[in-house]
Structure formats: structure tokens, C-alpha cells
Design a protein around this motif. Sequence first.
Motif, PDB file in Angstrom:
ATOM      1  N   ARG A 175      31.001  40.677  41.740  1.00 20.59           N
ATOM      2  CA  ARG A 175      30.010  39.658  41.413  1.00 20.59           C
ATOM      3  C   ARG A 175      28.619  40.250  41.290  1.00 20.59           C
ATOM      4  O   ARG A 175      28.266  41.170  42.006  1.00 20.59           O
ATOM      5  N   LYS A 192      33.943  38.738  35.201  1.00 17.21           N
ATOM      6  CA  LYS A 192      34.718  39.948  35.468  1.00 17.21           C
ATOM      7  C   LYS A 192      36.127  39.675  36.006  1.00 17.21           C
ATOM      8  O   LYS A 192      36.932  40.584  36.081  1.00 17.21           O
ATOM      9  N   ALA A 193      36.401  38.435  36.398  1.00 15.54           N
ATOM     10  CA  ALA A 193      37.694  38.097  36.997  1.00 15.54           C
ATOM     11  C   ALA A 193      37.992  38.954  38.222  1.00 15.54           C
ATOM     12  O   ALA A 193      39.131  39.286  38.511  1.00 15.54           O
ATOM     13  N   ASP A 194      36.944  39.359  38.925  1.00 16.29           N
ATOM     14  CA  ASP A 194      37.135  40.095  40.170  1.00 16.29           C
ATOM     15  C   ASP A 194      35.996  39.726  41.121  1.00 16.29           C
ATOM     16  O   ASP A 194      34.854  40.110  40.896  1.00 16.29           O
ATOM     17  N   PRO A 195      36.327  38.943  42.171  1.00 14.93           N
ATOM     18  CA  PRO A 195      35.251  38.484  43.060  1.00 14.93           C
ATOM     19  C   PRO A 195      34.509  39.628  43.736  1.00 14.93           C
ATOM     20  O   PRO A 195      33.387  39.445  44.207  1.00 14.93           O
ATOM     21  N   ALA A 196      35.099  40.836  43.744  1.00 14.69           N
ATOM     22  CA  ALA A 196      34.402  41.964  44.349  1.00 14.69           C
ATOM     23  C   ALA A 196      33.291  42.504  43.446  1.00 14.69           C
ATOM     24  O   ALA A 196      32.449  43.266  43.876  1.00 14.69           O
TER      25      ALA A 196
END
Lengths: 346, 319
Positions: free
Chosen positions: A278, A272-276
Motif C-alpha cells: 500500500r 497493486k492487489a497486495d495489501p503489503a
Amino acid sequence: MRAAVLPPLEDRGGPAQPLLTVGGLVKHFPVKGGVFGPRRAVQAVDGVDFSVLKGETLGVVGESGCGKSTTARLLVRLMAPDAGTVIFDGESVGDALSLRDYRRQVQMVFQDSYASLNPRLTIEDSIAFGPRVHGVAARAATGRAHDLLARVGLEPRRFAGRYPHELSGGQRQRVNIARALALEPRLVILDEAVSALDKSVEAQVLNLLLDLKRDFGLTYIFISHDLNVVRFMADRVMVMYLGRVAEIGARDAVFDAPAHPYTAALLASMPKADPAERRDAPPLSGDPPNPIDPPPGCRFNPRCAFVEDVCRRTDPPLAALVPQHSAACLMASSGSGHSRAPEIAA
Amino acid sequence: MTPMIDIRDLSVVFGRGPKPVPAVDGVTLALAPGEVVALLGESGSGKSVTLRSLLRLHPASARVGGTIRVDGTDVMALSPRALADFRGRTVSMIFQEPRLALDPVYTIGDQIAEAVRRHRGGTRAQARARALDLFDRVRIPSAKRRLDNYPHEMSGGMLQRAMIAMALSCDPKVLLADEPTTALDATVQIQILLLVRELQREYGLSVIFVTHDIGVAAEVADRVAVMYAGRIVEEGAIADVIRSPQHPYARGLLDARVELAGGRDRLITIPGAPPDLADLPPGCSFAPRCARVSGECRTTVPPLAAPLGRGQVACFHPG
């Protein structure tokens, strides 16, 4: 007397006729078993139907072993299909349309930019080779090679005399694209053509492909394992699984409302290229199965979250949900016996 | 807290003769125990060379400078025998191609048992029991039967799990991962990423994860170090770097992502191509491709400095 240019290719059936219509395409590769073992085959492509409209980009996605590259190779006749028909602009290939004339109109760009160029030819000779085989005079073919090099962003004076090993991966892939265009084809098949490139170079080559498509009026079949790239490039998307078409439809319909559970899982698997954002559990477990022994019934049933008994018995047909959007899933086909299937209209 | 990994001013130069290749030039990076750092970069950026330096995997002809300490041990000073103990016991590694990293003529079970006995001793039966336990932990189904498989009998995803099992067999403190999911299909890649993350927590491992894929870095890493032409150009918390990259190269990479193109008919690109390492420009290596370039950039290599107290960037014109 050798010609100075290739004879122009004509549109035959008009804009509404598909450029390419593929029906019942099959390719099995026999595998050696033991002396007394059963004779088995890799069912690489096992009954694939689709068409490509004039001027569109058809994206093809799927995992290794799904048959997407075999399909591409069958389409350019790098190997002969076991069964099936390919109709190009209304003419049956190998029948009304000779293979030689067909191949001029359909060209391919491969993933490995180095392996697909002759290391002992300069790049201008590689690009001019096809036209010369098709009867263009040497001088005219070289001139056209220079035009094409300039068109793909390689200055002819600097690059024409170089050998493949003297170029970077991105430059070599530009050469392969120029070579594919040398015969003025109408359909270009791009088989993982940007997958081996670094991301910053990939974006440049994708932009180039879009420019060339517009300027030369091309039609693309764009094969990739990278869903993000396919979403950017394609007008329609075909999802393959174990040698079959799982789903096909307009890009936004497939990406925004996938009808096949495999398509949904594939989309959900993309980082997703967004660590939020996961996740804690993977959308699918296990590896794609071996195409030697596809499971009975629906080929996706061992990995499917919605599997029911009927899925293990019935091979789902590719059914239209709405015009232009089809999926091979019993949940999408009314009266199939799956509890989630739509009711049959009274 | 003392760092688990402390790399200072690492340089690696390959080849002698007229044009040596400086693959890594002045890399400084520290990892706390239990921390996961992604090394992000394109081919030739020096990310894998940096990783391999931690196990001294370079050919003898490579010239390596700087210091590397792992858990207090000076890696550069290890004797061959101590290095053999260190590899696998303190630091272990997983690779992009498990098929090339495993021996094709021994079963997977035997290969893991061999590593266990080399480092921890014990009987054959104990080593095999350990291998079986590891197979369960990396979730290989029918583990007992799978131990007797040869590498060619396993799929890519299964083999990568087996390699992770082998890497963890001697309870290392550090795991080095060199693009372990790049060759895998999308649905398998996410399984392996989640497995690495879970085992990292369970074992308290420090992990350096080399990747060219920002999405992959975002799935596994706490911090990210972006490399370009052998140097770290930006380093910081993964969320910060993705949300507001400071280095023009990092920004370019993030802007070029196709998933951001929604609706646009062209991608934003970084012009040009990465430089030839044997022929680097004198100042900032990114200067020839950079929109913010100034005279200073062409003469002086910008140092990695901390702006606003958050992360570090090697650029005279960050932001």
C-alpha cells in the motif's frame, strides 16, 4: 444476381507495409459559449500520428477526455475528421479507397453490448445484416451468421433466433464480435470491448479475441482504460493524454521503462492487489484537465512532478528515444532546454 | 468487544409472482469499530443489496429477513422518524455516481449545510462553516469558491470528494461505500482510495466497501467477504484470501487476473456464467461451474465454516 460469398480481400502492400497509417488527425467539437463569449472548442483529438502494423495488436490507453474513443470513431468514420489522413494498406481512405470498401475492412466493437445491437432484430439477423448490405444472398448470409455464432462460443441452434435482451452481457458481446467479423474485416477496433463485463467473463472474452485474431489473421486496435488488460493483449502500446499521443512503443518498453512521466504515473496508479504494497501518497494529484482549455506548452505540465519553465512554453514533439519507442516529453528530447534532457551528441 | 455492525442471516427477496429473486440469502457479517471490510463480487452477487439493507433503502415490495444491528440499534425495528435520524447520523453512504446522488439544482455547499442543520441544528452560518471545514478535509482546492458550485460544474473526482464530505458531515460511525471509484480514472481512483483510508483512520469509522475489483479491495480493506449468487462464500483477512483463497470461486477470480498472465498466451478462466438468481441450483450455487464438484455439492448448500481457525469458507472441498 446476389453473390453467395463476399469477394476476398487481398493484402496489397506486403507484410512490411503498415495496415493503417494515421497522420495529423484532428477533431475539435465547438462548444456554445455566451452570446459575447469567445468561441471555444473541445480539442478531443489534436494532431495524432501513428501506424498499425499488419497482424499486431496496438493497445491504446488513457483517461477520460484523452481522445482515445474519438480517435476510434474517426478511424471507422463514424464522424469526419477536421484534418488528417488515414491510409489503409497503401490507399488513402475516401480517395483511392472508397468509404464503402474501407468500412468492410475495418470493423468496431463497442463497450455497451446492448446499445450496439438492434433490439428488434434476432441476433442471426444482426450478424447477417452487414453481408446482405454488401450483396450476399440472404441464405448464405444467415449460414455465415450461424458459423460465426458457433465460432464465438454460442451454439447457433440455441441462440440464433434470440433477441439481444434474452442474452447476458458476455453473450451479447460475443454477438457483437461475431457481427464485426461477418464482413471478414482485416482490422478490428475494440473500444473498451470488455470493460463492462464481469471479471470471470472478461477473461473468457479476452481468450476468444486472441483465438479469433490467430484464426482469421486479424489486426486489432485495443482501446482500454485497464492497463493490465492492455499489457496482456497488446504488442505495442500508445498512451494518449488530452488529445495527443504522450508515448508509443513496444509493450514491454512502455510498461517496464516508461519515458513519459504521465505513463509512469498511470502505471503507478494501478491498484497493486497486495495489501503489503500500500502507498501513502497518490502518484498524481488532481483530475485530468478539461480538453476545452488545454494548458500552453506541454499539456501535462500542471500535473507533472518534473515541470520546469520550459515545459510551460514549449509544446514537446513526439520524439524517438530509440527506434520504435517515442515520447512527447522535453526530458526525452535532446537540446530541449529541460535540465533532465539528454545532452546533444557532439 | 461488541461489534459496530452485526448482520445475522440477512435475506432479501425481490418480486413476488412465480419467480421471486432471492438477491441475498443468509448473509452473516460482523464488523468491529474502526474495521474496513470489502464486499467483493460480480454483478448480481448481492453485494450492493446487502449494503443497502443497512440503511433500509429497498423498495417496500422487497421482503427482508434476518437482523441487522448497528451500534446496538436494531435497524429493522426503527420507526420512519428514527430511521431518518439514523441515516446520515449513524450510518452514511457514498455511491458510484455522485452526479446521480446529488441534487442538480442546489449548490454543493447548500446541500451539505442542509444535512448538517437537519441532524445537528445550528445556524445557517455555522452549517456553512462546517461545510467549508469538510471541504478542506477532503482536500478540495479553493474550497470556499467550490462550495458555491453546482454538481455539473465539478469533475467526477471532485464531486466524489464533495460526496464524501457530505457523508462525513454529521460524524457518522459507519461509512458504506458502493463502488465509489469504479467510474473514476485510474489516477483519480487511487487518490479517492487513499482519502477514504485516511479519513477512516481519522474518524475511526467502520467501513463496508463494495467493489468488484480485487485490487481496490486490497488497497482499502482489513478483511474481505467474497460473495457469489447472494451468499458469502469466503471471508477472511485480505492478505490471507489473496495469498491462499480457499473457495474455488475465489481462487478462480484470483487466477483469472490478467496481471498474472505475464508471458502466458491464455488466461485461466472460470467456465460458464453466474447463475440466474430466480432459478438457482438446489445445492452450492457455484457447483455447475466448479471443477471440484461432488454429489453432495449438488444437493446441499455448504455452510460458512472456519477451517484452520483462519477466516471462513462455504465449500465442501476447500483449499
